[in-house]
Design a protein around this motif. Sequence first.
Motif, mmCIF file in Angstrom:
data_model
loop_
_atom_site.group_PDB
_atom_site.id
_atom_site.type_symbol
_atom_site.label_atom_id
_atom_site.label_comp_id
_atom_site.label_asym_id
_atom_site.label_seq_id
_atom_site.Cartn_x
_atom_site.Cartn_y
_atom_site.Cartn_z
ATOM 1 N N THR A 143 -5.449 2.196 10.827
ATOM 2 C CA THR A 143 -4.681 0.986 11.666
ATOM 3 C C THR A 143 -3.978 1.650 13.046
ATOM 4 N N THR B 41 -6.371 -1.039 3.561
ATOM 5 C CA THR B 41 -5.467 -2.016 3.854
ATOM 6 C C THR B 41 -5.776 -2.899 4.999
ATOM 7 N N ALA C 253 0.680 -1.439 0.102
ATOM 8 C CA ALA C 253 0.025 0.058 0.173
ATOM 9 C C ALA C 253 0.950 1.269 0.031
ATOM 10 N N THR C 254 1.938 1.028 0.692
ATOM 11 C CA THR C 254 2.906 2.185 0.731
ATOM 12 C C THR C 254 3.353 2.574 -0.763
ATOM 13 N N ASP D 88 -7.778 3.993 0.918
ATOM 14 C CA ASP D 88 -7.084 3.104 1.521
ATOM 15 C C ASP D 88 -7.409 2.133 2.303
ATOM 16 N N SER E 294 -2.972 -3.766 1.093
ATOM 17 C CA SER E 294 -1.787 -4.975 1.094
ATOM 18 C C SER E 294 -2.622 -6.017 1.664
ATOM 19 N N PHE F 174 -1.316 6.379 8.843
ATOM 20 C CA PHE F 174 -1.225 6.058 7.399
ATOM 21 C C PHE F 174 -1.789 6.977 6.469
ATOM 22 N N GLN G 98 -1.652 -8.343 4.038
ATOM 23 C CA GLN G 98 -1.104 -9.026 5.203
ATOM 24 C C GLN G 98 -2.068 -8.320 6.481
ATOM 25 N N LYS G 99 -3.255 -8.205 6.428
ATOM 26 C CA LYS G 99 -4.013 -7.932 7.266
ATOM 27 C C LYS G 99 -5.240 -8.501 7.381
HETATM 28 C C1 LIG Z 1 -0.648 -1.486 7.057
HETATM 29 C C2 LIG Z 1 -1.269 -0.312 6.336
HETATM 30 C C3 LIG Z 1 -0.442 0.392 5.328
HETATM 31 C C4 LIG Z 1 0.825 -0.064 4.836
HETATM 32 O O1 LIG Z 1 1.139 -1.087 4.175
HETATM 33 P P1 LIG Z 1 2.218 -1.653 3.732
HETATM 34 O O2 LIG Z 1 2.057 -3.090 3.024
HETATM 35 O O3 LIG Z 1 3.222 -1.759 4.711
HETATM 36 O O4 LIG Z 1 2.792 -0.575 2.787
HETATM 37 C C5 LIG Z 1 -1.240 1.440 4.745
HETATM 38 N N1 LIG Z 1 -2.416 1.924 5.011
HETATM 39 C C6 LIG Z 1 -2.970 1.187 6.196
HETATM 40 C C7 LIG Z 1 -4.432 1.764 6.442
HETATM 41 C C8 LIG Z 1 -2.683 0.137 6.845
HETATM 42 O O5 LIG Z 1 -3.106 -0.561 7.735
#
Ligand SMILES: *Cc1c(COP(=O)(O)O)cnc(C)c1O
Length: 374
Positions: free
Chosen positions: A151, A175, A81-82, A173, A194, A105, A196-197
Amino acid sequence: MNLSDIRLPPNLLPSDGRFGCGPSKIRAEQMQSVMRQSETLLGTSHRQEPVRHLVGSIRDGLRELFGLPPGWEIVLGNGGATLFWDVATFGLIRQKSQHLVFGEFSSKFAIAAKSAPHLLDPQIIESEFGDHPVAVSGLDIDSYCFTHNETSTGVAMEVRRPVGSGDALVVVDATSAAGGLWWEPSEVDVYYFSPQKCFASEGGLWVAACSPRAIVRIEELRKSGRWCPATLDLGIAFDNSRANQTLNTPSITTLLLLDEQIKWMLSKGGMRWCLERTKTSSEFLYKWAESQTFSQPFVDDPAKRSPVVGTIDLVGVEASIINEVLRRHGIVDTESYRKLNRNQLRIAMFPSIEPHDIEQLTRCIDFIVERIMP
Ligand SMILES: *Cc1c(COP(=O)(O)O)cnc(C)c1O
């Protein structure tokens, strides 16, 4: 009292000790699926049919999970996401964006837009952390940038297209929200994250659901002559995604974990089931926090409390001590977001996390507090 004397009784322990907000708990079944496919997929070309089939399965699965109308497309690329914030400054924002900033974020995306020399200075609307601001439409704004779930603070906001926003894009966003919070495709143009959440995969990948209106914008900027590095070029990412590929080599394990999680969510009943599950976990957590003398939810307005990231302020007990004892028992990543600088616990309640484990975690915290409360 010596901290190492505090031993949590086994019957209070959660079945899994991972409560981090990303990287987050990966289910054993996902790893078994990776093992099953390790010899046919891992270590094989991402340009050949088997891996392309996997990418296609992810794209189809997400379309189904989100209930995307015809014309929407799932695009993906390496970087997370970054990286997508930089992608957006080249491939989505025409000239001027508006950003709702209410945590770490959302502020980072605003900074990315502000730093881009080819864009006008963005309009930034801020609120205190623990709350969220409201978008205000403006004639000069071509992209409204929201964060579905902050987050860093545990604040969730409903994503709605601002009244009077014309043909501007709504760029969200998602994520930590995607797969755990509800959204209406008609209110959004780009929903990116992304994996991984809620999707319980690994980092390093970005995924974006794009509306027909977003696709028109991407095509427009692609033809505008604006210089763009290939790795940040949304048009190139689009072409690759349509062929079920990525510009450069992806992590196939990440794709496998993501695909397995999407299939699991769909098999359980899709978004409705995911929402029920995060609601069960979060209602329990917030009620518990309100009922104890030593804790309270950080977010005042119950409607803004995230169902997937619980932030709990502590009074009269040190969060760091609780975290230390939990960690010694394999219960990890309950630390508050570092830059928030509060005496706080932060607890992920993504769909993979068993609601019963949230209950167990609170029992562990109660047990520790009883022993350290002065
Ligand atoms: C974790 C997160 C990001 C960053 O994700 P990356 O995969 O580390 O780039 C961006 N926005 C939100 C809302 C997040 O929770």
